[in-house]
Motif scaffolding. Structure first.
Motif, PDB file in Angstrom:
ATOM      1  N   GLU A 126      44.523  43.148  52.823  1.00  0.00           N
ATOM      2  CA  GLU A 126      43.523  44.091  52.349  1.00  0.00           C
ATOM      3  C   GLU A 126      43.136  43.800  50.902  1.00  0.00           C
ATOM      4  OE1 GLU A 126      44.063  48.295  54.688  1.00  0.00           O
ATOM      5  OE2 GLU A 126      45.606  47.698  53.265  1.00  0.00           O
ATOM      6  N   ILE A 127      44.122  43.384  50.145  1.00  0.00           N
ATOM      7  CA  ILE A 127      43.824  43.123  48.735  1.00  0.00           C
ATOM      8  C   ILE A 127      42.975  41.873  48.571  1.00  0.00           C
ATOM      9  CG2 ILE A 127      44.880  42.437  46.556  1.00  0.00           C
ATOM     10  CD1 ILE A 127      47.243  44.278  47.334  1.00  0.00           C
ATOM     11  N   SER A 128      43.378  40.820  49.250  1.00  0.00           N
ATOM     12  CA  SER A 128      42.679  39.563  48.979  1.00  0.00           C
ATOM     13  C   SER A 128      41.467  39.373  49.882  1.00  0.00           C
ATOM     14  CB  SER A 128      43.643  38.392  49.163  1.00  0.00           C
ATOM     15  OG  SER A 128      44.129  38.408  50.482  1.00  0.00           O
ATOM     16  N   ALA A 129      41.442  40.067  51.002  1.00  0.00           N
ATOM     17  CA  ALA A 129      40.325  39.810  51.909  1.00  0.00           C
ATOM     18  C   ALA A 129      39.731  41.084  52.498  1.00  0.00           C
ATOM     19  CB  ALA A 129      40.784  38.886  53.044  1.00  0.00           C
ATOM     20  N   GLY A 130      40.101  42.215  51.962  1.00  0.00           N
ATOM     21  CA  GLY A 130      39.559  43.463  52.496  1.00  0.00           C
ATOM     22  C   GLY A 130      38.150  43.713  51.988  1.00  0.00           C
ATOM     23  N   ALA A 131      37.403  44.498  52.752  1.00  0.00           N
ATOM     24  CA  ALA A 131      36.006  44.727  52.370  1.00  0.00           C
ATOM     25  C   ALA A 131      35.891  45.774  51.263  1.00  0.00           C
ATOM     26  CB  ALA A 131      35.196  45.175  53.573  1.00  0.00           C
ATOM     27  N   ASN A 132      36.895  46.608  51.094  1.00  0.00           N
ATOM     28  CA  ASN A 132      36.879  47.629  50.044  1.00  0.00           C
ATOM     29  C   ASN A 132      35.566  48.399  50.064  1.00  0.00           C
ATOM     30  OD1 ASN A 132      37.901  49.061  47.859  1.00  0.00           O
ATOM     31  ND2 ASN A 132      36.901  47.694  46.379  1.00  0.00           N
ATOM     32  N   GLU A 133      35.328  49.042  51.191  1.00  0.00           N
ATOM     33  CA  GLU A 133      34.000  49.617  51.390  1.00  0.00           C
ATOM     34  C   GLU A 133      33.671  50.801  50.496  1.00  0.00           C
ATOM     35  OE1 GLU A 133      33.982  49.962  55.587  1.00  0.00           O
ATOM     36  OE2 GLU A 133      33.488  47.848  55.839  1.00  0.00           O
ATOM     37  N   THR A 134      34.673  51.455  49.971  1.00  0.00           N
ATOM     38  CA  THR A 134      34.355  52.531  49.019  1.00  0.00           C
ATOM     39  C   THR A 134      34.937  52.171  47.651  1.00  0.00           C
ATOM     40  OG1 THR A 134      36.318  53.636  49.858  1.00  0.00           O
ATOM     41  CG2 THR A 134      34.201  54.446  50.648  1.00  0.00           C
ATOM     42  N   PRO A 135      34.179  51.358  46.927  1.00  0.00           N
ATOM     43  CA  PRO A 135      34.705  50.872  45.645  1.00  0.00           C
ATOM     44  C   PRO A 135      34.809  52.010  44.615  1.00  0.00           C
ATOM     45  CG  PRO A 135      32.421  50.207  45.929  1.00  0.00           C
ATOM     46  CD  PRO A 135      32.815  50.880  47.204  1.00  0.00           C
ATOM     47  N   VAL A 136      35.923  52.058  43.975  1.00  0.00           N
ATOM     48  CA  VAL A 136      36.107  53.028  42.885  1.00  0.00           C
ATOM     49  C   VAL A 136      36.389  52.239  41.616  1.00  0.00           C
ATOM     50  CG1 VAL A 136      37.572  54.853  41.970  1.00  0.00           C
ATOM     51  CG2 VAL A 136      36.960  54.820  44.405  1.00  0.00           C
ATOM     52  N   GLY A 137      35.431  52.258  40.688  1.00  0.00           N
ATOM     53  CA  GLY A 137      35.580  51.464  39.479  1.00  0.00           C
ATOM     54  C   GLY A 137      35.451  52.332  38.242  1.00  0.00           C
ATOM     55  N   THR A 138      35.224  51.640  37.144  1.00  0.00           N
ATOM     56  CA  THR A 138      35.075  52.359  35.879  1.00  0.00           C
ATOM     57  C   THR A 138      33.683  52.161  35.326  1.00  0.00           C
ATOM     58  OG1 THR A 138      35.869  50.384  34.749  1.00  0.00           O
ATOM     59  CG2 THR A 138      37.493  52.101  35.253  1.00  0.00           C
ATOM     60  N   GLY A 139      32.862  51.380  36.031  1.00  0.00           N
ATOM     61  CA  GLY A 139      31.663  50.840  35.421  1.00  0.00           C
ATOM     62  C   GLY A 139      30.473  51.765  35.365  1.00  0.00           C
ATOM     63  N   ALA A 140      29.359  51.217  34.920  1.00  0.00           N
ATOM     64  CA  ALA A 140      28.145  51.973  34.647  1.00  0.00           C
ATOM     65  C   ALA A 140      27.446  52.429  35.925  1.00  0.00           C
ATOM     66  CB  ALA A 140      27.192  51.126  33.820  1.00  0.00           C
ATOM     67  N   TYR A 141      27.821  51.808  37.032  1.00  0.00           N
ATOM     68  CA  TYR A 141      27.155  52.166  38.280  1.00  0.00           C
ATOM     69  C   TYR A 141      28.178  52.418  39.366  1.00  0.00           C
ATOM     70  CZ  TYR A 141      22.682  50.959  36.256  1.00  0.00           C
ATOM     71  OH  TYR A 141      21.567  50.950  35.467  1.00  0.00           O
ATOM     72  N   VAL A 142      27.727  53.170  40.364  1.00  0.00           N
ATOM     73  CA  VAL A 142      28.557  53.355  41.543  1.00  0.00           C
ATOM     74  C   VAL A 142      27.769  52.916  42.772  1.00  0.00           C
ATOM     75  CG1 VAL A 142      29.896  55.248  40.577  1.00  0.00           C
ATOM     76  CG2 VAL A 142      27.793  55.737  41.851  1.00  0.00           C
ATOM     77  N   TYR A 143      28.539  52.645  43.798  1.00  0.00           N
ATOM     78  CA  TYR A 143      27.911  52.249  45.059  1.00  0.00           C
ATOM     79  C   TYR A 143      27.068  53.394  45.587  1.00  0.00           C
ATOM     80  CZ  TYR A 143      27.621  51.317  50.081  1.00  0.00           C
ATOM     81  OH  TYR A 143      27.176  51.126  51.368  1.00  0.00           O
ATOM     82  N   GLU A 144      25.816  53.079  45.955  1.00  0.00           N
ATOM     83  CA  GLU A 144      24.971  54.124  46.524  1.00  0.00           C
ATOM     84  C   GLU A 144      24.812  53.876  48.030  1.00  0.00           C
ATOM     85  OE1 GLU A 144      23.168  56.722  45.171  1.00  0.00           O
ATOM     86  OE2 GLU A 144      22.076  57.157  47.031  1.00  0.00           O
ATOM     87  N   THR A 145      24.263  52.728  48.368  1.00  0.00           N
ATOM     88  CA  THR A 145      24.109  52.397  49.776  1.00  0.00           C
ATOM     89  C   THR A 145      23.811  50.902  49.877  1.00  0.00           C
ATOM     90  OG1 THR A 145      22.886  52.899  51.786  1.00  0.00           O
ATOM     91  CG2 THR A 145      21.613  52.809  49.805  1.00  0.00           C
ATOM     92  N   HIS A 146      23.832  50.410  51.093  1.00  0.00           N
ATOM     93  CA  HIS A 146      23.407  49.024  51.261  1.00  0.00           C
ATOM     94  C   HIS A 146      22.796  48.861  52.640  1.00  0.00           C
ATOM     95  CE1 HIS A 146      27.038  48.579  53.712  1.00  0.00           C
ATOM     96  NE2 HIS A 146      26.490  47.469  54.180  1.00  0.00           N
ATOM     97  N   GLY A 147      22.028  47.798  52.772  1.00  0.00           N
ATOM     98  CA  GLY A 147      21.432  47.484  54.070  1.00  0.00           C
ATOM     99  C   GLY A 147      21.486  45.993  54.244  1.00  0.00           C
ATOM    100  N   GLN A 148      20.954  45.539  55.360  1.00  0.00           N
ATOM    101  CA  GLN A 148      20.897  44.104  55.628  1.00  0.00           C
ATOM    102  C   GLN A 148      20.306  43.349  54.459  1.00  0.00           C
ATOM    103  OE1 GLN A 148      21.771  41.839  57.859  1.00  0.00           O
ATOM    104  NE2 GLN A 148      20.490  42.036  59.672  1.00  0.00           N
TER     105      GLN A 148
END
Ligand SMILES: Nc1ncnc2c1ncn2[C@@H]1O[C@H](COP(=O)(O)OP(=O)(O)OP(=O)(O)O)[C@@H](O)[C@H]1O
Ligand SMILES: Nc1ncnc2c1ncn2[C@@H]1O[C@H](COP(=O)(O)OP(=O)(O)OP(=O)(O)O)[C@@H](O)[C@H]1O
Ligand SMILES: [Mg+2]
Ligand SMILES: [Mg+2]
Ligand code: NI
Lengths: 553, 331, 315, 320, 322
Positions: free
Chosen positions: A169-191
């Motif tokens: 999971e660490i090295s190859a997981g998709a980490n679909e709900t990223p929790v970071g510290t940065g200026a942006y957060v994940y909103e959505t994605h498409g193809q």
């Protein structure tokens, strides 16, 4: 994760992003976003590292300066010990604070073989969070350059969310709900897109008084450069980091479109394109032949003919313009090369390469005919065109080269196994230190398969020793670096293990109709104008803090 | 009847098996190593790390066992409905990726195929009875069938998209929108859909029109038409019968052309950056993504086979001749 | 006098010129008369048949009139001819096997046809069924597709359909050629039965089998090279033919009981003239043992005795 | 010379040959040199199939066909088969489809020449050809070098016979060779066959027209649904048809000087006294190869119940 | 005949084809036999109709025109198709450079005429291979019948329902050396089924004709019978089949080239379009870069199809206008 999933609306108005608050970019996503794992440095959705997850430092190549980021500071407390002070008041987007434990945990992950920075652990002995804000790293034999590179190149992940994960999971997981510290957060994605929305709680707003302009970043998967060109022209793209042949024409005719430099070469340089001869094969094992080859190539023709002057011819050393201070002008004056068919011919003649059978091409001193193939991936049109130029001009000098265009994967194969005559390569990006550059050229030992460096299988113990010395030279000691690099350059220019040809641009073209104050050579804002993966920490994120809405609102 | 369908199903199963095997074999016996290419893109610093990761990923993708075993594993996991994990879009499951693309491809293909078939046949039928129409429909039809899909797409993209600015020329919906049930979004979908659809539709149209026209002419020459005319049946009735009967070969034609149309849609999707299977396949190839390629290809094959089967059934329903022959020829 | 044909000429347009396939037919058909139209292949039998109901694309009407029951048939005007087809003139085609739309049920097809001709299928249906039963078919054929019927069933269905509206004139073109003897007999007798029951008034039965014609026809009409050679009561034509062609034709027919060893028959030497550019005068001249000077002029098709006409100077 | 011994043919029809169709069943008869045997039956009765089996263009399912004592299905190598074709030839129903329309008609001779007479010099060949053409009463100048469509059906049919004669054949299979011809040319061809027979040629004459069979043949075989129902000297069969099927055929033949009704009446009259009974059950075959029962010298008949209906006599006479 | 072919003949004229497989059976089964019939008898007549058939003549003229251009125009040019700086970069058509230049100052006209060559080559080779395979399979299946037919028929059906272009893309993508010849070979190997199917149907009906039996009785071998007796009878049909296969191969090749899977050496019309698109010709309005190649393909293939109809009309009297 469905690719088109209707993952809800954005912000207030469901379903659409207000144009004047949204930044439309392309050029960094080469396929549908597939994972948000900051540890998969080369294939996470661009922006995962940089916009969401952040690094301890930034490095601004334009100013040649390390900028403390998640780290408030960092220093070598002695030759073998590096101490990091973690910034205070930084929060993960789930509300947990960033602590020294997170940093120590992240460095510690490198112990796993499947983590790309496993190599730094060859020299690390121990990592420890001594208190909430301090991390101490003990090295066995510190490689300062490599560590500096690590510090700004790798993102910190939250221990409280990652500690429980398996290695896979660490090295190859998709980490679909990223929790970071940065200026942006994940909103959505498409193809065909990745959407980020602004993190209103971003620590740098208070700590550094920085605020990113766009509320949304829509990063468009670019299936083709030409589509991006059209979108920049229409103003539906604000920033295109695509290679857009023909942009020179557009820049002249369209006032809304701009690039870093107002005229040629228009772009900053991002990496060096080399011609890589296979030095295990005749006659490329002969430095004189390689030098002759270097002289024979009409780089100008590539620059203007193929690229329409949006790239620059490379310095004979191949060092990128931001490493200019390391170029030893004397060495270059003495051993450098330039396009000169006559000179190429005479070097060949002096070394015993003559056209004995009268076919217009030289033979080896033993009289064997020389027939070399320059392999370039089919479909890489600019390189294909460039390779035609190379072959043509080399033939003028009597070197029989033909361009061949196998499939890209076939070339990777050939490259790894050493089954090629000549290839083009540019796989070293701009960085904080020329060590990465020389490490690429000279690394030893040569293995059965050379998968990432020294494709030409050039073996020179002396040069490699110098590179190793450079690795262990402190970053804070530029003089020592310059001296070592000068020595390396002398060997490099005499031996020509690879032939630098041109600098590929840091492709960036902007449309100013919605967002203004883009990086430009003509203003104070000189940050790298790109959001390519791994370029956020080189200043891409700072560019975002400079952007202003055109409407002035 | 059962024997007939049993036989058909057998052919289809065989086709499926061969197609999947070919598709499995080819990439694996060709030069290049997807994991290596993947890592090459990573530009890892040290060779050791690179080697370690190579082994790691090979294990992950199941590429570390002998080929025959990989082949068996492939069928085994296929039987479980598992298409594997994409290499290119690591670590997304192939099934998910494809399911995301299939709606777009279907949205292009279904209307394009059905409408072109209906409209084309309609035009063709009229052309056969009208000298003036014949002289226009026919040449236009030939030009259209002879047009490479991508060229027509290019012309449309350039003319209606770039120059006239009437339609967007890339993507499936505006980048300023997220999928939702708003009229705005649906409008955007339609706008982006129109040009790719049109190009597919037009190219297919010509062929059907011409085919229909010729078939009608043959039918009008047939014995039953002659007999009807000799008994004074009005033109209308004769035409109607001819049309109905000419439809049948066109139906077979439809089955035969499906593969081609699907292929055409690949090209069109590429020109319009339409996020369907065509685009996926192209990328999967570029990235040596065996698994995604297998998956996408399987979808196409299965789609074509199912469509063929449906047409087979429809054919049997509308043409009594096949029904009889299937029963071993009564009478 | 139900049918009166006067100097009917119909040619085929070809690149090389007109093929004079029917070059001046003059004959009459009485009410209730079945005439067997015989002659060598290519003599114009089918052309004559078609001329009376529907000219095909390459046929060109040249001259002549056709009168049926006192009304002139507009044979040259296909559109106007439509009013007469089926009701006044009808046809049983040679291709009965493929004459029905293969994708329509027989009943539907008949209904479609009748409705399109302004008839009410519902009203005619009982009669249709009655006639089908008459030829040994049940009502159920109406619910079948043509392919579900055997060849003989198809042929009988077509026969019933063609005569459903009780046409005045029925043209049966080689309807028995493809059949073996027992089926031949059945079909021929059925057709004669139709006439007897008044389903049709008169009939032209085209064939090249004189013996067959003799079984059911009242009169026999012999054609040679686009012209009528002889027409007369069947008995007379068979037993005492007047035209040398007819004579030779009949004497060339083997019969049950006649065997080679006992009586050697002989054929007609030579071959008929090309119709593209037929010679002037009697067209049988070249093959005729009786030919003499006068044959260079065309002999008229003249009555030599009541109801018996011959086109020969020596008749 | 030619002998068929309980020959059967089963076609596989339907997809994957799922169903079987018995086209010929247990047929036995013989053709002797200088003898014409006519094979008569309605459409689909298996006449052509027998012809094809004799000509080896169709496989025999069971039984044997032997020619001069040799089983013809044994011929394997092309050489043997070629030798067989030198002695046995066929002419088919449709003269127009027997010629390849894109080539000149005399190509049929050329094929014979390249396959059998490659060594014969041109002049000699020409003479041979002319002789054969004259035998069939054709003028070489008139028929050679022409396309099939330029020749009449009778000419074409005679060319085919000439072709067979070129090979000095002993047996000719003539499959409905006259049904496509005009009445006037028909008789010419029949006469020609009769002449050939005089010269010792055996002919298997296939037809559905009884009057034609009657005209040329010595022996008659009546076929129904693939089986022989009656067989014997032509005279006897025609004079005293025993099997109801033969009788029906006979009564259906259109005759010039008798109407059907008259023929029916005649047959009825002839039977008036005698009760028609299945001759087969009175004279069972002696268990030999022939499934027919002999009713007279050179006259054999099958059970009346051939088409599956129970024979009215069967109950009375026990089957051995 | 098995139930497979039970249905009526399929499609007529260049049925839907477009960027891939050629149309199905060009002519309903009834026609070609009539058509094939009498070469001799109608030799003169055929020529007469051929010359007066506007479609045939127009199609032939167009195809010949492009063929001649492809053959000779490259010889007349002083420079190769990929040479740089023949003119200014991205120049529109002018008197000197008829079709303008590419972004690299290459002569579009030179590329076009060279591209024509590979187009014809692909058509010829690809169409040829498909034709050869289709003929052998069709003839053998139709002539032999029985289980040979069943097996061949099965193979044909399998290949027929394969989405060929998708297969080709995969094959082409993994070929190391991609030349016109290899490309043609693969195109040929995947596009024969419909031809085989219709040839089989023709052969089947022809081989039941008496003249085939007669050839057997003359002691001929099967192959001789197929190629000397049966094939000449369907020559017009075969010719038309070849034309359609030719056009189909050209279109498929163009599709492959376009997605960058074309020949890695040399130039082709599809490749030109590929490059034009890659280098933004659409966005920069350089229509002269992508319009001519597509137009060339359309014209050639369209002309072939029209020719085919013309031929059909010539061979088949029913279709002639009366
Ligand atoms: N479509 C046509 N074009 C040109 N000539 C034709 C056409 N149809 C028939 N003919 C010619 O017209 C003449 C008469 O033909 P028709 O079909 O009436 O003869 P037929 O007596 O019915 O012969 P058959 O017994 O063979 O049916 C023949 O010489 C024939 O060649
Ligand atoms: N190749 C074949 N495959 C399957 N069935 C066949 C084949 N050839 C003939 N038959 C069938 O075998 C039976 C006998 O056919 P055959 O051609 O021998 O009859 P025939 O007596 O010659 O008829 P005709 O008088 O119509 O020529 C028929 O039912 C026919 O349908
Ligand atoms: Mg006729
Ligand atoms: Mg037969
Ligand atoms: Ni009995």
């Amino acid at each position: 994760a469905g690719c088109t999933g209707g993952s809800g609306g954005a912000g207030g108005t469901p379903g659409s992003y207000p144009r004047e608050e949204t930044l439309f970019v392309s050029g960094s996503l080469w396929g549908p976003p597939a994972n948000w794992n900051p540890l998969m440095t080369w294939e996470h959705a661009a922006g995962t590292k940089g916009l969401v997850y952040e690094t301890l430092f930034l490095y601004d190549p334009q100013a040649d300066e390390y900028i403390p980021w998640l780290a408030e500071s960092g220093e070598w407390t002695d030759d073998d010990t590096y101490q990091i002070t973690v910034r205070e008041g930084v929060q993960w987007t789930d509300g947990e604070p960033l602590t020294a434990d997170d940093v120590a945990f992240t460095i510690g992950l490198g112990e796993l073989e499947s983590i790309p920075y496993h190599n730094v652990w060859q020299t690390i002995e121990n990592v420890e969070a001594t208190d909430d804000r301090t991390v101490v790293v003990d090295f066995s034999e510190p490689r300062y350059q490599q560590w500096a590179f690590w510090l700004y190149g790798n993102a910190i992940v939250p221990q409280h969310l990652w500690a429980e994960r398996t290695e896979e999971e660490i090295s190859a997981g998709a980490n679909e709900t990223p929790v970071g510290t940065g200026a942006y957060v994940y909103e959505t994605h498409g193809q065909d897109r990745q959407v980020w929305s602004r993190n209103e709680e971003w620590w740098a707003q208070e700590a550094l008084d920085l605020r990113v302009g766009p509320s949304y970043i829509v990063d468009i998967v670019n299936p083709s450069n030409e589509a991006a060109l059209g979108q920049v022209l229409q103003g539906s793209l604000d920033l295109s980091n695509n290679f857009l042949p023909g942009i020179a024409q557009v820049l002249e005719s369209n006032d809304d479109v701009a690039s870093y430099y107002p005229e040629a070469p228009y772009m900053l340089s991002a990496n060096t394109a080399w011609l890589v001869p296979n030095t295990t094969r005749e006659p490329m094992d002969d430095p004189e032949f390689r030098r002759a080859l270097a002289f024979s190539i009409d780089t100008e023709q590539i620059v203007s003919g193929v690229y329409g002057d949006i790239v620059q011819a490379a310095d004979p050393t191949g060092l990128l313009p931001n490493w200019e201070q390391y170029v030893d002008a004397d060495v270059v004056a003495e051993h450098g090369f330039s396009f000169d068919t006559q000179e190429a011919a005479s070097i060949l003649a002096d070394a015993g390469y003559e056209d004995t059978d009268g076919d217009g091409f030289v033979e080896t001193p033993e009289g064997e005919p020389i027939e070399l193939t320059l392999a370039v991936p089919s479909g890489w049109t600019d390189w294909m065109e460039a390779s035609r130029v190379i072959a043509d001009s080399a033939q003028q000098a009597g070197i029989n080269i033909t361009a061949d265009f196998p499939d890209e994967n076939a070339i990777v194969d050939q490259r790894v196994s050493g089954d090629f005559d000549l290839i083009l390569n540019n796989e070293r990006q701009i960085s904080s230190t020329p060590w990465t550059y020389y490490d690429y050229i000279f690394q030893l030992p040569v293995r059965e398969s050379q998968s990432t460096v020294n494709f030409g299988r050039y073996e020179n113990e002396e040069a490699w020793a110098l590179v190793e010395e450079l690795a262990t030279t402190p970053v804070e000691d530029p003089e020592a670096m310059t001296d070592i690099i000068a020595e390396i350059q002398e060997i490099q220019l005499q031996e020509m293990p690879i032939i630098p040809l041109w600098y590929n641009g840091m492709w960036s073209q902007v449309n100013t109709s919605v967002w203004t104050n883009w990086p430009s050579a003509e203003t104070e804002n000189n940050y790298v104008p790109t959001l390519w993966a791994n370029y956020h920490e080189l200043g891409g994120i700072l560019m975002l803090t400079e952007l202003q809405p055109a409407s002035g609102g | 009847m059962r024997r007939y369908f049993g036989r058909k199903l057998f052919v289809y199963a065989l086709t499926f098996f061969i197609a999947m095997t070919v598709n499995w074999i080819i990439p694996r016996f060709m030069p290049g190593d997807p994991v290596q290419s993947r890592l090459a893109r990573a530009s890892l610093q040290s060779p050791e790390a690179s080697a370690a990761m190579q082994a790691y990923y090979e294990r992950l993708f199941g590429l570390d066992v002998p080929l025959w075993q990989q082949y068996l594993n492939f069928w085994a996991s296929l039987a479980r409905g598992d298409l594997g994990i994409s290499i290119w879009l690591f670590p997304q499951p192939v099934g998910d990726i494809i399911l995301g693309a299939v709606p777009y491809s279907l949205a292009l293909l279904l209307p394009a195929i059905l409408l072109s078939w209906v409209v084309g046949n309609w035009f063709g039928a009229y052309a056969a009875r009208n000298r003036w129409l014949d002289n226009t429909v026919l040449p236009v039809g030939y030009v259209l069938t002879a047009t490479p899909y991508m060229w027509l797409a290019l012309l449309l993209a350039w003319g209606l998209g770039i120059v006239a600015g009437l339609f967007p020329v890339g993507g499936a919906y505006s980048f300023a929108l997220t999928p939702s049930a708003t009229p705005e979004f649906v409008g955007s979908l339609l706008q982006h859909w129109f040009l790719p659809f049109l190009s597919l539709f037009l190219v297919a149209l010509g062929g059907w029109a011409i085919g229909m026209r010729n078939m009608i002419i043959y039918e009008l020459e047939s014995d039953y038409s002659n007999y009807l005319e000799a008994l004074g049946a009005p033109r209308r009735l004769v035409r109607r019968y001819a049309f109905r009967n000419a439809m049948l070969p066109q139906l077979t034609g439809l089955a035969l052309q499906l593969g081609t149309l699907v292929a055409g849609s690949l090209l069109t999707e590429i020109v319009f950056s339409y996020p369907g299977l065509g685009y996926l396949i192209l990328q999967a190839i570029r990235n040596q993504d065996f698994f995604l390629l297998q998956g996408a290809f399987m979808f196409i094959v299965v789609g074509v086979l199912i469509a063929n089967f449906i047409i087979d059934i429809v054919y049997v329903l509308v043409d009594p001749r096949t029904r009889i022959q299937m029963q071993g020829g009564a009478a | 006098m139900s049918l009166k044909v006067r100097d009917l000429r119909v040619y085929y347009r070809t690149l090389a010129g007109d093929v004079k396939a029917l070059d001046g037919a003059d004959f009459e058909l009485a009410d209730g008369e079945i005439t067997g139209l015989v002659g060598e292949s290519g003599s114009g039998k089918s052309t004559l048949g078609k001329s009376l109901i529907k000219l095909d694309g390459r046929m060109r009407y040249v001259s002549g009139t056709v009168e049926l029951d006192g009304a002139e048939l507009p044979v040259r005007d296909s559109a106007r001819m439509n009013d007469f087809r089926f009701r006044e003139v009808s046809l049983i085609p040679q291709y009965a096997m493929s004459a029905m739309n293969p994708t329509r049920k027989v009943g539907r097809m008949i209904a479609d046809l009748l409705e399109s001709r302004g008839e009410r299928f519902r009203a005619l249906r009982p009669e249709l069924v009655r006639r089908l039963e008459l030829v040994g078919l049940g009502e159920q054929v109406l619910g079948r597709y043509p392919i579900e019927l055997s060849g003989g069933m198809k042929q009988r269905t077509v026969m019933v359909l063609s005569t459903l509206l009780d046409p005045s004139l029925l043209i049966a073109d080689e309807v028995t050629s493809a059949l073996d003897v027992s089926n031949q007999r059945a079909v021929a007798e059925t057709l004669a039965g139709f006439r007897d029951r008044g389903f049709v008034k008169s009939m032209i039965f085209v064939t090249h089998d004189v013996a067959l014609v003799n079984q059911i026809a009242d009169t026999i009409t012999v054609m040679y090279a686009g012209r009528l050679a002889e027409k007369g009561p069947a008995k007379t034509v068979v037993n005492s033919p007047r035209h040398p062609y007819t004579r030779m034709l009949i004497s060339a027919l083997p019969e049950v009981g006649v065997s080679h060893g006992e009586r050697r028959l002989s054929g007609i030497p030579g071959s008929p003239p090309a119709l593209l550019d037929p010679p002037a005068g009697c067209r049988f001249r070249d093959r005729c043992p009786l030919a003499f000077d006068k044959c260079e002029q065309e002999p008229p098709f003249a009555e030599v005795e009541p109801d018996h006409s011959v086109a020969c100077w020596k008749a | 010379m030619l002998k068929l011994d309980r020959v059967s043919k089963v076609y596989r029809v339907g997809s994957f040959g799922g169903e079987q169709l018995r086209a010929v069943g247990d047929v036995s008869f013989e053709v002797r040199p200088g003898q014409v045997v006519s094979l008569i039956g309605e459409s689909g009765s298996g006449k052509s199939t027998i012809g094809k089996m004799v000509l080896r263009t169709s496989r025999i399912t069971s039984g044997t066909i032997s020619f001069d004592g040799a089983d013809i299905s044994r011929y394997r190598r092309t050489g043997e088969l070629k030798e067989y074709y030198r002695r046995v030839q066929g002419v088919f129903q449709d003269p127009f489809s027997s010629y390849n329309p894109v080539f000149k008609a005399d190509r049929v001779f050329e094929m014979i020449r390249t396959e059998y007479f490659a060594a014969v010099p041109a002049a000699e060949w020409r003479a041979k050809l002319d002789a054969a053409l004259r035998t069939v009463r054709l003028d070489p100048a008139q028929v050679l070098g022409k396309y099939p469509h330029q020749l009449s059906g009778g000419q074409l049919q005679r060319l085919l016979i000439a072709r067979a004669l070129l090979l000095d054949i002993e047996l000719l299979v003539a499959d409905e060779i006259i049904s496509m011809l005009d009445a006037s040319t028909r008789i010419d061809v029949l006469n020609l066959l009769a002449d050939l027979k005089e010269r010792g040629l055996g002919i298997l004459f296939i037809t559905h027209d009884l009057s034609l069979g009657n005209y040329v043949s010595d022996q008659t075989v009546i076929l129904r649904g693939g089986s022989v129902v009656e067989r014997g000297a032509t005279r006897r069969v025609f004079a005293n048809p025993l099997h109801p099927y033969t009788r029906r055929l006979l009564s259906s033949v259109p005759q010039l000087h008798k109407t059907w009704a008259e023929v029916d009446a005649e047959l009825r009259a002839r039977d008036a006294g005698a009760e028609r009974r299945c001759a087969y059950h009175e004279r069972l075959p002696d268990g030999g190869p022939d499934p027919l029962a002999a009713v007279d010298e050179d006259h054999h008949v099958a059970c009346f119940a051939l088409d599956g209906a129970p024979c009215p006599d069967a109950a009375r006479t026990p089957v051995g | 005949m098995s139930t497979e072919q039970a249905g009526p003949p399929t499609g007529a004229g260049p049925a839907p084809g477009g960027g891939g497989a050629p149309p199905d059976a060009a002519v309903p089964a009834g026609a070609p036999l009539a058509a094939a019939a009498p070469a001799g008898r109608r030799g003169g007549e055929l020529a007469y109709f051929a010359l007066r058939n506007g479609k045939l003549v127009a199609g032939l003229v167009i195809v010949l025109f492009f063929l001649l251009v492809g053959l000779f125009a490259p010889m007349l040019l002083p420079h190769g198709p990929n040479e740089y700086d023949i003119g200014p970069q991205g120049a529109p058509p002018s008197a000197e450079l008829w079709l303008g230049t590419t972004r690299f100052g290459q002569d579009v006209y030179a590329q076009f005429v060279h591209g024509l060559r590979s187009t014809f080559l692909v058509g010829l080779l690809g169409g040829g291979v498909a034709f050869a395979v289709g003929m052998v399979v069709g003839f053998v299946a139709g002539y032999r019948g029985g289980w040979v037919d069943e097996v061949l028929n099965m193979i044909t059906n399998v290949v027929l329902v394969l989405p060929t272009l998708a297969v080709l893309i995969i094959v082409a993508a993994y070929l190391q050396a991609r030349g016109v010849a290899v490309q043609s070979l693969f195109i040929g190997l995947t596009s024969w089924p419909w031809a085989a199917r219709s040839i089989r149907a023709q052969t089947f009906s022809l081989s039941s004709r008496d003249f085939v039996d007669l050839a057997r009785l003359s002691g001929r071998s099967s192959w001789k019978i197929i190629f000397r007796d049966i094939a000449p009878n369907m020559s017009s049909y075969l010719f038309m089949t070849f034309i359609l296969l030719f056009g189909g191969a050209v279109l498929i090749a163009a599709g492959l080239d376009f997605i960058g899977l074309g020949p890695t050496d040399g130039t082709s019309l599809g490749l030109m379009m590929n490059q034009a698109v890659n280098w933004g010709a659409l966005q920069l309005g350089m229509w002269w870069w992508f319009v001519p190649p597509g137009l060339g393909i359309t014209a050639i293939v369209g002309a072939l199809y029209v020719m085919n109809v013309g031929l059909d009309e010539v061979f088949n009297p029913k279709l002639r206008e009366t």
